[in-house]
Design a protein around this motif. Structure first.
Motif, mmCIF file in Angstrom:
data_model
loop_
_atom_site.group_PDB
_atom_site.id
_atom_site.type_symbol
_atom_site.label_atom_id
_atom_site.label_comp_id
_atom_site.label_asym_id
_atom_site.label_seq_id
_atom_site.Cartn_x
_atom_site.Cartn_y
_atom_site.Cartn_z
ATOM 1 N N LYS A 15 -3.849 -5.562 -10.714
ATOM 2 C CA LYS A 15 -4.059 -6.607 -11.710
ATOM 3 C C LYS A 15 -2.759 -7.201 -12.231
ATOM 4 O O LYS A 15 -2.771 -8.225 -12.911
ATOM 5 N N VAL A 16 -1.641 -6.555 -11.930
ATOM 6 C CA VAL A 16 -0.340 -7.034 -12.391
ATOM 7 C C VAL A 16 0.209 -8.009 -11.358
ATOM 8 O O VAL A 16 0.246 -7.711 -10.168
ATOM 9 N N SER A 17 0.630 -9.172 -11.837
ATOM 10 C CA SER A 17 1.147 -10.175 -10.901
ATOM 11 C C SER A 17 2.450 -9.704 -10.274
ATOM 12 O O SER A 17 3.218 -8.945 -10.868
ATOM 13 N N THR A 18 2.706 -10.165 -9.061
ATOM 14 C CA THR A 18 3.929 -9.793 -8.354
ATOM 15 C C THR A 18 5.157 -10.286 -9.115
ATOM 16 O O THR A 18 6.166 -9.589 -9.194
ATOM 17 N N GLY A 19 5.063 -11.473 -9.709
ATOM 18 C CA GLY A 19 6.184 -12.018 -10.462
ATOM 19 C C GLY A 19 6.517 -11.169 -11.681
ATOM 20 O O GLY A 19 7.672 -10.904 -11.975
ATOM 21 N N TYR A 20 5.483 -10.739 -12.386
ATOM 22 C CA TYR A 20 5.706 -9.912 -13.570
ATOM 23 C C TYR A 20 6.294 -8.561 -13.181
ATOM 24 O O TYR A 20 7.186 -8.043 -13.844
ATOM 25 N N ALA A 21 5.801 -7.987 -12.104
ATOM 26 C CA ALA A 21 6.277 -6.678 -11.658
ATOM 27 C C ALA A 21 7.617 -6.779 -10.942
ATOM 28 O O ALA A 21 8.245 -5.766 -10.669
#
Length: 71
Positions: free
Chosen positions: A53-59
């Motif tokens: 559920k965590v976006s690749t950009g955020y992670a």
């Protein structure tokens, strides 16, 4: 210079937490380990559920998305 290693606040906190966990389990170290394994499994399942559920950009690419894909 003393022969005993210095106790840092982090080590003291960890020792206190371990003592509290053992006390909660009635002083039984085996039951404490079992309780900690159950808690760890619960947290790992939560991570497995939340990681996709965590976006690749955020992670910032910290997670390997290919490993999370279900084929």
């Amino acid at each position: 210079m003393s022969a005993a290693p210095e106790t840092t606040p982090e080590v003291a906190d960890l020792d206190l937490a371990a003592d509290q966990a053992i006390a909660v389990c009635g002083g039984d170290a085996r039951e404490t380990v079992k309780a900690l394994l159950v808690a760890n499994d619960f947290l790992e399942r939560q991570l497995d559920e939340l990681r996709p559920k965590v976006s690749t950009g955020y992670a910032r690419g910290r997670f390997d998305r290919s490993r999370d894909r279900k084929e």
